[in-house]
Scaffold this motif. Structure first.
Motif, PDB file in Angstrom:
ATOM      1  N   VAL A  48       1.007  -1.237  -0.067  1.00 19.05           N
ATOM      2  CA  VAL A  48       0.210  -0.007   0.060  1.00 19.05           C
ATOM      3  C   VAL A  48       0.940   1.282   0.139  1.00 19.05           C
ATOM      4  O   VAL A  48       1.587   1.341   1.084  1.00 19.05           O
ATOM      5  CB  VAL A  48      -0.647  -0.009   1.197  1.00 19.05           C
ATOM      6  N   PRO A  49       0.715   1.896  -1.014  1.00 18.35           N
ATOM      7  CA  PRO A  49       1.982   3.249  -1.230  1.00 18.35           C
ATOM      8  C   PRO A  49       1.291   4.204  -0.323  1.00 18.35           C
ATOM      9  O   PRO A  49       0.187   4.516   0.224  1.00 18.35           O
ATOM     10  CB  PRO A  49       1.755   3.556  -2.705  1.00 18.35           C
ATOM     11  N   PRO A  50       2.247   5.035   0.188  1.00 14.46           N
ATOM     12  CA  PRO A  50       3.614   5.071  -0.268  1.00 14.46           C
ATOM     13  C   PRO A  50       4.581   4.313   0.733  1.00 14.46           C
ATOM     14  O   PRO A  50       5.893   4.044   0.224  1.00 14.46           O
ATOM     15  CB  PRO A  50       3.874   6.726  -0.148  1.00 14.46           C
ATOM     16  N   GLU A 108      -2.948   4.700  -5.332  1.00 13.43           N
ATOM     17  CA  GLU A 108      -3.900   4.265  -4.201  1.00 13.43           C
ATOM     18  C   GLU A 108      -3.515   2.827  -3.298  1.00 13.43           C
ATOM     19  O   GLU A 108      -3.586   2.743  -2.188  1.00 13.43           O
ATOM     20  CB  GLU A 108      -5.035   4.662  -4.080  1.00 13.43           C
ATOM     21  N   GLY A 109      -3.011   1.895  -4.194  1.00 10.79           N
ATOM     22  CA  GLY A 109      -3.002   0.794  -3.715  1.00 10.79           C
ATOM     23  C   GLY A 109      -3.060  -0.267  -4.814  1.00 10.79           C
ATOM     24  O   GLY A 109      -2.983  -0.182  -5.924  1.00 10.79           O
ATOM     25  N   LEU A 110      -3.374  -1.505  -4.491  1.00  7.89           N
ATOM     26  CA  LEU A 110      -3.347  -2.832  -5.603  1.00  7.89           C
ATOM     27  C   LEU A 110      -4.701  -2.522  -6.256  1.00  7.89           C
ATOM     28  O   LEU A 110      -6.049  -2.111  -5.823  1.00  7.89           O
ATOM     29  CB  LEU A 110      -3.726  -4.065  -4.784  1.00  7.89           C
ATOM     30  N   ALA A 111      -4.649  -2.800  -7.448  1.00 12.93           N
ATOM     31  CA  ALA A 111      -5.598  -2.499  -8.451  1.00 12.93           C
ATOM     32  C   ALA A 111      -6.138  -3.852  -9.196  1.00 12.93           C
ATOM     33  O   ALA A 111      -5.526  -4.257 -10.133  1.00 12.93           O
ATOM     34  CB  ALA A 111      -5.045  -1.587  -9.651  1.00 12.93           C
ATOM     35  N   LEU A 166      -8.347  -7.496  -0.059  1.00 17.09           N
ATOM     36  CA  LEU A 166      -7.133  -7.971  -0.803  1.00 17.09           C
ATOM     37  C   LEU A 166      -5.863  -7.538  -0.233  1.00 17.09           C
ATOM     38  O   LEU A 166      -5.014  -8.116   0.308  1.00 17.09           O
ATOM     39  CB  LEU A 166      -7.210  -7.824  -2.224  1.00 17.09           C
ATOM     40  N   GLU A 167      -5.758  -6.356  -0.027  1.00 15.06           N
ATOM     41  CA  GLU A 167      -4.529  -5.592   0.462  1.00 15.06           C
ATOM     42  C   GLU A 167      -4.208  -6.049   2.009  1.00 15.06           C
ATOM     43  O   GLU A 167      -3.176  -6.402   2.386  1.00 15.06           O
ATOM     44  CB  GLU A 167      -4.828  -4.149   0.594  1.00 15.06           C
ATOM     45  N   HIS A 168      -5.473  -6.255   2.554  1.00 19.73           N
ATOM     46  CA  HIS A 168      -5.419  -6.743   4.161  1.00 19.73           C
ATOM     47  C   HIS A 168      -4.695  -8.429   3.917  1.00 19.73           C
ATOM     48  O   HIS A 168      -3.809  -8.725   4.901  1.00 19.73           O
ATOM     49  CB  HIS A 168      -6.693  -7.138   5.039  1.00 19.73           C
ATOM     50  N   ILE A 169      -5.148  -9.069   3.081  1.00 15.33           N
ATOM     51  CA  ILE A 169      -4.670 -10.616   3.194  1.00 15.33           C
ATOM     52  C   ILE A 169      -3.482 -10.587   2.484  1.00 15.33           C
ATOM     53  O   ILE A 169      -2.560 -11.546   3.007  1.00 15.33           O
ATOM     54  CB  ILE A 169      -5.667 -11.703   2.632  1.00 15.33           C
ATOM     55  N   VAL A 170      -2.913 -10.024   1.888  1.00 14.88           N
ATOM     56  CA  VAL A 170      -1.576 -10.099   1.146  1.00 14.88           C
ATOM     57  C   VAL A 170      -0.600  -9.478   2.249  1.00 14.88           C
ATOM     58  O   VAL A 170       0.510  -9.960   2.306  1.00 14.88           O
ATOM     59  CB  VAL A 170      -1.424  -9.157  -0.184  1.00 14.88           C
ATOM     60  N   GLN A 171      -0.797  -8.486   2.835  1.00 17.46           N
ATOM     61  CA  GLN A 171      -0.053  -8.095   4.004  1.00 17.46           C
ATOM     62  C   GLN A 171       0.026  -8.745   5.262  1.00 17.46           C
ATOM     63  O   GLN A 171       0.962  -9.018   5.995  1.00 17.46           O
ATOM     64  CB  GLN A 171      -0.270  -6.590   4.416  1.00 17.46           C
ATOM     65  N   TRP A 172      -1.125  -9.648   5.683  1.00 19.79           N
ATOM     66  CA  TRP A 172      -1.046 -10.547   6.751  1.00 19.79           C
ATOM     67  C   TRP A 172      -1.108 -11.944   6.704  1.00 19.79           C
ATOM     68  O   TRP A 172      -0.771 -12.718   7.525  1.00 19.79           O
ATOM     69  CB  TRP A 172      -2.425 -10.153   7.497  1.00 19.79           C
ATOM     70  N   VAL A 193       3.318 -10.982  -7.448  1.00 21.87           N
ATOM     71  CA  VAL A 193       4.081  -9.865  -7.827  1.00 21.87           C
ATOM     72  C   VAL A 193       3.401  -8.673  -8.192  1.00 21.87           C
ATOM     73  O   VAL A 193       2.299  -8.851  -8.971  1.00 21.87           O
ATOM     74  CB  VAL A 193       5.180 -10.491  -8.967  1.00 21.87           C
ATOM     75  N   LEU A 194       3.973  -7.602  -8.235  1.00 20.35           N
ATOM     76  CA  LEU A 194       3.551  -6.459  -8.735  1.00 20.35           C
ATOM     77  C   LEU A 194       4.217  -6.170 -10.071  1.00 20.35           C
ATOM     78  O   LEU A 194       5.494  -6.385 -10.178  1.00 20.35           O
ATOM     79  CB  LEU A 194       3.617  -5.345  -7.873  1.00 20.35           C
ATOM     80  N   ILE A 195       3.526  -5.719 -11.201  1.00 23.25           N
ATOM     81  CA  ILE A 195       4.320  -5.488 -12.412  1.00 23.25           C
ATOM     82  C   ILE A 195       3.581  -3.811 -12.621  1.00 23.25           C
ATOM     83  O   ILE A 195       2.755  -3.291 -12.252  1.00 23.25           O
ATOM     84  CB  ILE A 195       3.953  -6.254 -13.446  1.00 23.25           C
ATOM     85  N   PRO A 196       4.424  -3.236 -13.637  1.00 27.33           N
ATOM     86  CA  PRO A 196       4.033  -1.805 -13.797  1.00 27.33           C
ATOM     87  C   PRO A 196       2.601  -1.971 -14.504  1.00 27.33           C
ATOM     88  O   PRO A 196       2.064  -2.568 -15.212  1.00 27.33           O
ATOM     89  CB  PRO A 196       5.333  -1.306 -14.888  1.00 27.33           C
ATOM     90  N   GLN A 197       1.674  -0.882 -13.954  1.00 27.34           N
ATOM     91  CA  GLN A 197       0.363  -0.606 -14.415  1.00 27.34           C
ATOM     92  C   GLN A 197       0.092  -0.850 -15.810  1.00 27.34           C
ATOM     93  O   GLN A 197      -0.875  -1.475 -15.940  1.00 27.34           O
ATOM     94  CB  GLN A 197      -0.070   0.716 -13.742  1.00 27.34           C
TER      95      GLN A 197
END
Length: 312
Positions: free
Chosen positions: A172-174, A198-201, A238-244, A253-257
Protein backbone atom coordinates in the motif's frame (compact mmCIF):
# COMPACT_ATOMS: atom_id res chain seq x y z
CA UNK A 1 12.65 -115.07 18.97
CA UNK A 2 13.19 -112.53 16.33
CA UNK A 3 11.99 -108.92 16.63
CA UNK A 4 10.66 -107.21 13.55
CA UNK A 5 13.00 -104.42 12.56
CA UNK A 6 11.40 -101.67 10.51
CA UNK A 7 12.92 -101.28 7.10
CA UNK A 8 15.09 -98.23 6.55
CA UNK A 9 13.69 -95.61 4.25
CA UNK A 10 15.69 -95.02 1.17
CA UNK A 11 17.56 -91.72 1.11
CA UNK A 12 16.79 -91.45 -2.58
CA UNK A 13 13.26 -90.17 -3.21
CA UNK A 14 11.33 -91.65 -6.06
CA UNK A 15 12.00 -90.15 -9.48
CA UNK A 16 8.63 -88.38 -9.70
CA UNK A 17 9.42 -86.35 -6.53
CA UNK A 18 12.56 -84.90 -8.14
CA UNK A 19 10.69 -83.97 -11.26
CA UNK A 20 7.95 -82.23 -9.24
CA UNK A 21 10.49 -80.27 -7.18
CA UNK A 22 12.44 -79.17 -10.24
CA UNK A 23 9.24 -78.08 -11.99
CA UNK A 24 8.12 -76.07 -8.93
CA UNK A 25 11.49 -74.30 -8.68
CA UNK A 26 11.48 -73.51 -12.39
CA UNK A 27 7.98 -72.07 -12.20
CA UNK A 28 8.90 -69.86 -9.25
CA UNK A 29 11.97 -68.59 -11.10
CA UNK A 30 9.90 -67.67 -14.12
CA UNK A 31 7.29 -65.87 -12.02
CA UNK A 32 10.03 -63.91 -10.25
CA UNK A 33 11.65 -62.99 -13.57
CA UNK A 34 8.31 -61.79 -14.97
CA UNK A 35 7.61 -59.75 -11.83
CA UNK A 36 11.05 -58.13 -11.94
CA UNK A 37 10.61 -57.31 -15.65
CA UNK A 38 7.17 -55.76 -15.07
CA UNK A 39 8.51 -53.63 -12.19
CA UNK A 40 11.48 -52.49 -14.26
CA UNK A 41 9.30 -51.53 -17.23
CA UNK A 42 6.89 -49.69 -14.91
CA UNK A 43 9.73 -47.76 -13.30
CA UNK A 44 11.12 -46.76 -16.71
CA UNK A 45 7.70 -45.59 -17.93
CA UNK A 46 7.19 -43.60 -14.70
CA UNK A 47 10.54 -41.85 -15.06
CA UNK A 48 10.01 -41.09 -18.74
CA UNK A 49 6.51 -39.69 -18.14
CA UNK A 50 7.77 -37.39 -15.39
CA UNK A 51 10.92 -36.30 -17.16
CA UNK A 52 9.34 -35.62 -20.53
CA UNK A 53 5.60 -35.48 -19.91
CA UNK A 54 5.46 -33.13 -16.94
CA UNK A 55 3.47 -35.61 -14.85
CA UNK A 56 0.12 -34.31 -16.14
CA UNK A 57 -1.78 -34.98 -19.32
CA UNK A 58 -3.54 -31.82 -20.54
CA UNK A 59 -6.29 -32.65 -23.03
CA UNK A 60 -5.67 -31.58 -26.61
CA UNK A 61 -7.33 -28.28 -27.46
CA UNK A 62 -7.23 -26.91 -23.90
CA UNK A 63 -6.99 -23.09 -24.04
CA UNK A 64 -3.93 -21.81 -22.17
CA UNK A 65 -5.80 -18.72 -20.91
CA UNK A 66 -9.40 -18.00 -19.97
CA UNK A 67 -10.49 -14.35 -19.81
CA UNK A 68 -13.12 -13.76 -17.11
CA UNK A 69 -15.37 -10.70 -17.05
CA UNK A 70 -18.36 -10.38 -14.74
CA UNK A 71 -21.12 -8.46 -16.51
CA UNK A 72 -23.81 -6.29 -14.93
CA UNK A 73 -26.87 -6.75 -17.12
CA UNK A 74 -29.13 -4.66 -14.86
CA UNK A 75 -27.24 -1.37 -15.00
CA UNK A 76 -25.71 -1.37 -18.50
CA UNK A 77 -27.26 -1.49 -21.95
CA UNK A 78 -27.28 -4.62 -24.09
CA UNK A 79 -25.18 -2.83 -26.71
CA UNK A 80 -22.53 -1.92 -24.16
CA UNK A 81 -22.37 -5.48 -22.79
CA UNK A 82 -22.20 -6.89 -26.32
CA UNK A 83 -19.30 -4.60 -27.17
CA UNK A 84 -17.40 -5.74 -24.06
CA UNK A 85 -17.99 -9.41 -24.88
CA UNK A 86 -17.06 -8.98 -28.56
CA UNK A 87 -13.80 -7.37 -27.51
CA UNK A 88 -12.74 -10.34 -25.37
CA UNK A 89 -14.06 -12.96 -27.80
CA UNK A 90 -12.21 -11.57 -30.82
CA UNK A 91 -8.98 -11.25 -28.88
CA UNK A 92 -9.34 -14.78 -27.45
CA UNK A 93 -9.98 -16.31 -30.88
CA UNK A 94 -6.83 -14.71 -32.23
CA UNK A 95 -4.64 -16.46 -29.65
CA UNK A 96 -6.48 -19.71 -28.94
CA UNK A 97 -7.85 -18.55 -25.58
CA UNK A 98 -11.41 -18.74 -24.32
CA UNK A 99 -13.79 -16.42 -22.46
CA UNK A 100 -16.17 -16.68 -19.52
CA UNK A 101 -18.93 -14.12 -18.84
CA UNK A 102 -20.83 -14.84 -15.63
CA UNK A 103 -23.26 -12.23 -14.30
CA UNK A 104 -23.33 -10.63 -10.87
CA UNK A 105 -26.54 -12.51 -10.09
CA UNK A 106 -24.80 -15.86 -10.59
CA UNK A 107 -23.23 -15.58 -7.13
CA UNK A 108 -24.61 -15.23 -3.63
CA UNK A 109 -22.72 -12.30 -2.22
CA UNK A 110 -24.69 -12.18 1.02
CA UNK A 111 -25.48 -8.50 0.65
CA UNK A 112 -21.86 -7.49 0.00
CA UNK A 113 -21.02 -4.92 -2.70
CA UNK A 114 -21.29 -6.30 -6.23
CA UNK A 115 -17.56 -5.83 -6.87
CA UNK A 116 -17.01 -8.95 -4.77
CA UNK A 117 -18.44 -11.06 -7.62
CA UNK A 118 -15.03 -11.11 -9.32
CA UNK A 119 -13.69 -13.49 -6.66
CA UNK A 120 -16.17 -16.40 -7.01
CA UNK A 121 -16.16 -15.79 -10.77
CA UNK A 122 -12.44 -16.57 -11.00
CA UNK A 123 -12.89 -19.54 -8.63
CA UNK A 124 -15.74 -20.72 -10.89
CA UNK A 125 -13.49 -20.44 -13.95
CA UNK A 126 -10.83 -22.63 -12.31
CA UNK A 127 -13.47 -25.33 -11.91
CA UNK A 128 -15.05 -24.84 -15.32
CA UNK A 129 -11.69 -24.97 -17.12
CA UNK A 130 -9.69 -27.41 -14.96
CA UNK A 131 -6.70 -27.73 -17.33
CA UNK A 132 -6.31 -24.10 -18.41
CA UNK A 133 -3.06 -22.68 -17.05
CA UNK A 134 -3.97 -19.02 -16.48
CA UNK A 135 -7.14 -17.15 -15.57
CA UNK A 136 -7.11 -13.47 -16.46
CA UNK A 137 -9.77 -11.41 -14.72
CA UNK A 138 -10.59 -8.17 -16.53
CA UNK A 139 -13.24 -5.77 -15.27
CA UNK A 140 -16.30 -5.04 -17.35
CA UNK A 141 -15.40 -1.37 -17.81
CA UNK A 142 -12.23 -2.19 -19.75
CA UNK A 143 -11.18 -2.91 -23.31
CA UNK A 144 -8.30 -4.88 -24.78
CA UNK A 145 -6.66 -2.46 -27.20
CA UNK A 146 -3.59 -4.24 -28.56
CA UNK A 147 -4.52 -7.60 -30.15
CA UNK A 148 -0.92 -8.52 -30.98
CA UNK A 149 0.16 -8.95 -27.36
CA UNK A 150 -0.29 -12.41 -25.84
CA UNK A 151 -0.68 -13.03 -22.13
CA UNK A 152 2.22 -15.48 -22.18
CA UNK A 153 4.84 -13.46 -24.06
CA UNK A 154 3.78 -10.08 -22.67
CA UNK A 155 3.36 -11.09 -19.02
CA UNK A 156 3.47 -14.68 -17.74
CA UNK A 157 6.62 -16.04 -19.34
CA UNK A 158 8.99 -16.56 -16.35
CA UNK A 159 11.83 -14.52 -17.86
CA UNK A 160 9.43 -11.74 -18.83
CA UNK A 161 7.95 -11.71 -15.34
CA UNK A 162 11.38 -11.43 -13.77
CA UNK A 163 12.09 -8.38 -15.93
CA UNK A 164 8.73 -6.80 -15.04
CA UNK A 165 8.29 -7.55 -11.34
CA UNK A 166 8.60 -4.61 -8.99
CA UNK A 167 10.67 -5.87 -6.06
CA UNK A 168 10.74 -4.61 -2.48
CA UNK A 169 7.68 -2.43 -3.19
CA UNK A 170 5.22 -1.35 -0.48
CA UNK A 171 1.90 -3.15 -0.97
CA UNK A 172 0.00 0.00 0.00
CA UNK A 173 1.81 3.13 -1.17
CA UNK A 174 3.63 5.14 -0.23
CA UNK A 175 5.17 3.55 2.85
CA UNK A 176 3.53 0.26 3.89
CA UNK A 177 6.08 -1.78 5.84
CA UNK A 178 4.94 -4.96 4.05
CA UNK A 179 6.72 -5.16 0.70
CA UNK A 180 6.92 -7.49 -2.27
CA UNK A 181 9.58 -10.18 -2.19
CA UNK A 182 12.94 -9.29 -3.71
CA UNK A 183 14.01 -12.84 -4.63
CA UNK A 184 10.90 -14.45 -6.19
CA UNK A 185 11.58 -16.36 -9.42
CA UNK A 186 9.28 -16.06 -12.41
CA UNK A 187 8.35 -19.73 -12.47
CA UNK A 188 7.19 -19.56 -8.83
CA UNK A 189 4.68 -16.74 -9.38
CA UNK A 190 0.99 -17.62 -9.00
CA UNK A 191 -0.61 -14.15 -9.10
CA UNK A 192 0.19 -11.06 -11.15
CA UNK A 193 -1.44 -7.74 -10.28
CA UNK A 194 -0.73 -4.03 -10.70
CA UNK A 195 -0.82 -1.07 -8.37
CA UNK A 196 -2.16 2.44 -8.84
CA UNK A 197 -1.31 5.42 -6.69
CA UNK A 198 -3.75 4.30 -3.98
CA UNK A 199 -2.97 0.61 -3.70
CA UNK A 200 -3.55 -2.75 -5.37
CA UNK A 201 -5.57 -2.45 -8.59
CA UNK A 202 -7.46 -5.72 -8.92
CA UNK A 203 -9.53 -4.71 -11.96
CA UNK A 204 -7.05 -6.70 -14.06
CA UNK A 205 -5.14 -9.59 -12.53
CA UNK A 206 -3.89 -13.05 -13.48
CA UNK A 207 -3.77 -16.24 -11.42
CA UNK A 208 -2.16 -19.54 -12.27
CA UNK A 209 -4.23 -22.71 -11.90
CA UNK A 210 -3.28 -24.77 -8.86
CA UNK A 211 -3.87 -25.38 -5.17
CA UNK A 212 -2.41 -22.00 -4.23
CA UNK A 213 -4.90 -20.04 -6.37
CA UNK A 214 -7.84 -21.96 -4.89
CA UNK A 215 -6.57 -21.29 -1.37
CA UNK A 216 -6.01 -17.63 -2.17
CA UNK A 217 -9.48 -17.07 -3.67
CA UNK A 218 -11.22 -18.95 -0.86
CA UNK A 219 -9.34 -16.82 1.66
CA UNK A 220 -10.20 -13.58 -0.16
CA UNK A 221 -13.90 -14.52 -0.31
CA UNK A 222 -14.10 -15.49 3.36
CA UNK A 223 -17.42 -14.27 4.88
CA UNK A 224 -15.45 -12.55 7.65
CA UNK A 225 -13.81 -10.20 5.15
CA UNK A 226 -17.02 -9.61 3.22
CA UNK A 227 -18.82 -8.63 6.42
CA UNK A 228 -16.03 -6.46 7.77
CA UNK A 229 -17.20 -3.34 5.95
CA UNK A 230 -13.89 -2.38 4.41
CA UNK A 231 -14.15 1.10 2.88
CA UNK A 232 -13.24 -0.26 -0.57
CA UNK A 233 -14.77 -3.71 -0.14
CA UNK A 234 -12.78 -6.42 -1.94
CA UNK A 235 -9.89 -4.04 -2.72
CA UNK A 236 -9.08 -3.38 0.92
CA UNK A 237 -9.75 -7.04 1.80
CA UNK A 238 -7.15 -8.04 -0.80
CA UNK A 239 -4.60 -5.60 0.59
CA UNK A 240 -5.29 -6.95 4.08
CA UNK A 241 -4.73 -10.61 3.26
CA UNK A 242 -1.65 -9.91 1.14
CA UNK A 243 -0.04 -8.03 4.03
CA UNK A 244 -1.04 -10.47 6.77
CA UNK A 245 -0.63 -13.83 5.00
CA UNK A 246 2.98 -14.53 3.96
CA UNK A 247 1.75 -17.61 2.09
CA UNK A 248 -0.14 -15.30 -0.26
CA UNK A 249 2.49 -12.58 -0.50
CA UNK A 250 5.15 -15.18 -1.34
CA UNK A 251 3.45 -16.04 -4.65
CA UNK A 252 2.37 -12.54 -5.74
CA UNK A 253 4.17 -10.01 -7.90
CA UNK A 254 3.46 -6.43 -8.84
CA UNK A 255 4.20 -5.31 -12.39
CA UNK A 256 4.05 -1.81 -13.94
CA UNK A 257 0.46 -0.62 -14.23
CA UNK A 258 0.46 0.03 -17.97
CA UNK A 259 1.52 -3.56 -18.69
CA UNK A 260 -2.09 -4.72 -18.36
CA UNK A 261 -4.11 -2.06 -16.54
CA UNK A 262 -3.77 1.41 -18.09
CA UNK A 263 -6.33 3.96 -16.88
CA UNK A 264 -8.29 6.24 -19.17
CA UNK A 265 -8.32 10.00 -18.82
CA UNK A 266 -10.59 10.98 -15.96
CA UNK A 267 -9.68 7.95 -13.88
CA UNK A 268 -7.89 8.38 -10.59
CA UNK A 269 -4.29 7.82 -11.63
CA UNK A 270 -0.98 9.51 -12.21
CA UNK A 271 0.96 9.77 -15.46
CA UNK A 272 2.72 6.44 -14.97
CA UNK A 273 -0.59 4.61 -15.20
CA UNK A 274 -2.33 6.71 -17.88
CA UNK A 275 -3.29 5.00 -21.13
CA UNK A 276 -1.18 5.59 -24.24
CA UNK A 277 -1.73 4.27 -27.75
CA UNK A 278 -0.29 0.78 -28.09
CA UNK A 279 -1.00 -0.21 -24.49
CA UNK A 280 -2.49 -3.64 -23.91
CA UNK A 281 -5.61 -2.60 -21.97
CA UNK A 282 -7.56 0.52 -21.16
CA UNK A 283 -9.75 0.67 -18.04
CA UNK A 284 -12.36 3.33 -17.35
CA UNK A 285 -11.64 3.05 -13.67
CA UNK A 286 -14.35 4.56 -11.49
CA UNK A 287 -16.60 5.44 -14.45
CA UNK A 288 -19.61 4.06 -12.58
CA UNK A 289 -19.23 6.95 -10.12
CA UNK A 290 -21.68 9.80 -10.08
CA UNK A 291 -21.24 12.26 -12.92
CA UNK A 292 -19.49 9.86 -15.30
CA UNK A 293 -20.82 7.69 -18.12
CA UNK A 294 -18.97 4.43 -18.80
CA UNK A 295 -20.52 3.92 -22.24
CA UNK A 296 -19.70 7.46 -23.34
CA UNK A 297 -16.10 7.16 -22.13
CA UNK A 298 -15.69 3.80 -23.85
CA UNK A 299 -17.30 4.77 -27.16
CA UNK A 300 -14.27 6.27 -28.98
CA UNK A 301 -12.08 3.36 -27.82
CA UNK A 302 -14.74 0.87 -28.87
CA UNK A 303 -14.49 2.17 -32.44
CA UNK A 304 -10.70 2.16 -32.18
CA UNK A 305 -10.34 -1.45 -31.00
CA UNK A 306 -12.61 -2.71 -33.77
CA UNK A 307 -10.58 -0.84 -36.38
CA UNK A 308 -7.29 -2.13 -35.02
CA UNK A 309 -8.47 -5.73 -34.61
CA UNK A 310 -9.97 -5.93 -38.09
CA UNK A 311 -6.93 -4.43 -39.76
CA UNK A 312 -4.53 -7.09 -38.42
Amino acid sequence: MHLAIPSRKSSNPPPYANRSSRYSMLRRSRVQAIAITVCAVGAILFLVSHLFGGGERIPSGTPPVVIVTVVDEDNYSKDYIKNIKDNRIEYAKKHGYTTFFPTIKDYDLGGSPTSWARVPAVRHALTKFPYTTFVWYLDQNSLIMNPDLTVESHITNPKTLESLMIKDQSIVPPDSVIKTFSHLKGDKVDMVVTQDKEGLAQGSFIVRRGDWSKFFLDTWFDPLYRSYNFQKADTHALEHIVQWHPTILSKLVLIPQRTMNSYAKGSNTDESGAYKDGDFVIRFHGCESSGRDCAAEADPFSKQWRTVFHSR
